[in-house]
Design an enzyme around this catalytic site. Structure first.
Site, short mmCIF file in Angstrom:
data_model
loop_
_atom_site.label_atom_id
_atom_site.label_comp_id
_atom_site.label_asym_id
_atom_site.label_seq_id
_atom_site.Cartn_x
_atom_site.Cartn_y
_atom_site.Cartn_z
N GLU A 1 -2.28 5.33 13.35
CA GLU A 1 -1.93 6.77 12.43
C GLU A 1 -2.23 8.10 13.41
O GLU A 1 -1.19 9.06 13.57
CB GLU A 1 -2.53 6.79 11.39
CG GLU A 1 -2.28 7.79 10.33
CD GLU A 1 -2.76 7.62 9.17
OE1 GLU A 1 -2.42 8.51 8.24
OE2 GLU A 1 -3.59 6.95 8.89
N PHE B 1 1.69 -2.73 4.54
CA PHE B 1 1.81 -4.30 5.14
C PHE B 1 3.18 -4.59 4.97
O PHE B 1 3.89 -4.25 4.00
CB PHE B 1 0.99 -5.47 4.37
CG PHE B 1 -0.15 -5.51 4.80
CD1 PHE B 1 -1.02 -4.96 5.92
CD2 PHE B 1 -1.27 -6.18 4.12
CE1 PHE B 1 -2.27 -5.04 6.43
CE2 PHE B 1 -2.53 -6.59 4.68
CZ PHE B 1 -2.99 -5.88 5.63
N CYS C 1 0.64 -1.12 -0.03
CA CYS C 1 -0.17 0.03 -0.18
C CYS C 1 0.83 1.27 0.00
O CYS C 1 0.37 2.22 -0.06
CB CYS C 1 -0.71 -0.12 1.15
SG CYS C 1 -1.74 -1.72 1.42
N HIS D 1 -9.45 1.82 -1.02
CA HIS D 1 -8.21 1.83 -0.88
C HIS D 1 -7.54 1.21 -2.20
O HIS D 1 -7.99 -0.07 -2.62
CB HIS D 1 -7.87 0.72 0.05
CG HIS D 1 -6.48 0.69 0.74
ND1 HIS D 1 -5.40 1.05 -0.18
CD2 HIS D 1 -5.86 0.22 1.86
CE1 HIS D 1 -4.26 0.91 0.51
NE2 HIS D 1 -4.41 0.35 1.70
N HIS E 1 -3.47 8.00 5.79
CA HIS E 1 -3.39 6.74 5.09
C HIS E 1 -4.93 6.05 5.56
O HIS E 1 -5.57 5.39 4.47
CB HIS E 1 -2.39 5.69 5.80
CG HIS E 1 -2.53 4.29 4.90
ND1 HIS E 1 -1.92 4.33 3.72
CD2 HIS E 1 -2.43 2.99 5.54
CE1 HIS E 1 -1.82 2.93 3.27
NE2 HIS E 1 -2.38 2.54 4.47
N LYS F 1 -10.00 7.78 1.27
CA LYS F 1 -10.22 6.37 1.02
C LYS F 1 -11.95 6.01 1.34
O LYS F 1 -12.64 5.29 0.75
CB LYS F 1 -9.52 5.19 1.89
CG LYS F 1 -8.02 5.26 1.35
CD LYS F 1 -7.31 4.24 2.21
CE LYS F 1 -6.19 4.09 1.65
NZ LYS F 1 -5.08 5.08 2.27
#
Length: 402
Positions: free
Chosen positions: A305, A390, A162, A331, A294, A326
């Site tokens: 975050e 990830f 990502c 996403h 994010h 998002k």
């Protein structure tokens, strides 16, 4: 070290087929997430996504091109056309040798993989098209952009889940800044809204069945999207000399690794990336007005975050606006940072902050100004774009109004 300007932007995503449509949708708080229109959607437990609806590849590409271009490559080429057209650049002679491409994608040609696995394993065919490998490879989009516009400088693809687009744009930024290139075409794309692509994500049990609600107490997971964002990063003096319209300046970039867990995010790793981008840009914490988060809508990401932002900005965190687009487009995995950079440019150019839509109830662990549900007029000079992937790979870009 050279200054780096953005002189072109292009996109196709669930909110629009170009930048103007995307800005309008972000400002209106439009939701581009809806029921999936793909083969075997009824076999999926997750049946929503941020899909590019009404897209007809035959409108944009001929039969020979369609045979070579996976959906993620098609999206990239369309976004690149818009970005390069806006920049006004042509690539020949020395400039062609000093211009390159760095793009991000996580899955590459997943639609091509899915279709051909079906052909071999389900339909029992023993032969596939001879160009399947060059169609599905992760660097296909970068290579086709290079060939289409005669970009003969450094060109490659970054795949860091990502964070792929942010890592790609960070590399492009550094290449222009250090003089390795005069112009870099950069950004990213993803098109994994196919049966196999969604079924794989279902296994993680982080997907929402109804909506993406980042930072909201009732959030229940992420929603996949697809699309592309492409930008022209150019030596600032070169842009000024030719009279280019400079959208904004790229000021800094940082990347870190959590080095801790393959899926769980780390507050410390994210905070080091945010602080690193500010240090690289030589900007104070107090200068930042907006962060495109994010903000995946998962319980773990959002609170981690917010904690990282609070750690880095201290008392100024209460003055920051931080939203996750998002919630509108889903996403986009490897392409997400590229489309989200548009929200940062919009904040600087249009003076409008994109909202976090679908927000229902405050979460005490996400106690920041998340610009809930409605876009906001605001005068900001510096924006950040966060991407946390990830594998614990973090990448943050800092932009400044010109």
């Amino acid at each position: 070290m050279r200054r780096v300007a953005i002189t072109g932007a292009g996109t196709i995503n669930p909110l629009g087929s170009n930048v103007a449509e995307t800005y309008a949708a972000m400002q209106a708080g439009t939701c581009g997430i809806g029921p999936l229109d793909i083969m075997d959607a009824d076999r999926l437990s997750i049946q929503i996504g941020g899909q590019v609806k009404g897209y007809d590849e035959a409108t944009h590409f001929n039969r020979q091109q369609v045979a070579l271009y996976d959906r993620f490559t098609q999206f990239t080429l369309l976004a690149a056309r818009e970005a390069i057209s806006q920049s006004g650049l042509g690539f020949s002679g020395d400039l062609a040798d000093q211009a390159g491409v760095v793009l991000g994608t996580s899955g590459g040609g997943l639609n091509t993989q899915d279709e051909n696995y079906r052909a071999v394993y389900e339909a029992g065919k023993n032969r596939v098209h001879p160009f399947i490998v060059p169609k599905l490879m992760n660097n296909a989009a970068a290579s086709h952009v290079s060939m289409e516009w005669n970009l003969r400088g450094p060109s490659f693809t970054v795949a860091t889940a990502c964070a792929s687009s942010n890592h790609a744009m960070g590399q492009a930024f550094n290449m222009v800044r250090c003089g390795m290139a005069t112009v870099m075409i950069t950004g990213g794309s993803e098109a994994m809204l196919c049966f196999g692509g969604i079924k794989a994500w279902e296994g993680l049990r982080v997907m929402s069945k109804d909506a993406c609600r980042p930072f909201c107490a009732t959030r229940n997971g992420m929603v996949q999207g697809e699309g592309a964002g492409v930008f022209v990063f150019e030596d600032y003096d070169h842009a000024v000399a030719r009279g280019a319209d400079i959208l904004c300046e790229v000021m800094g970039f940082a990347m870190t690794s959590d080095a801790s867990d393959i899926v769980m995010p780390s507050k410390q790793g994210a905070a080091r990336a945010i602080a690193g981008a500010l240090k690289d840009a030589r900007l104070s914490r107090d200068s930042v007005g907006y962060i495109n988060a994010h903000g995946t809508g998962t319980a773990a990401n959002d609170k981690t975050e917010c904690a990282a932002v609070a750690d880095v900005f201290g008392a100024h965190a209460d003055q920051l606006m931080i939203s996750s687009t998002k919630s509108m487009h889903g996403h986009l995995i490897g392409g997400t940072g590229a489309v989200e950079l548009l929200a940062c440019i919009m904040a600087l150019r249009e003076r409008v902050i994109a909202p976090t839509i679908g927000y229902e109830e405050p979460d005490p662990e996400c106690a920041l100004d998340v610009v809930p549900n409605v876009a906001r007029d605001a005068d900001v000079d510096v924006t950040l774009s966060n991407a946390f992937a990830f594998g614990g790979l973090n990448a943050v870009l800092a932009l400044k109004r010109v």
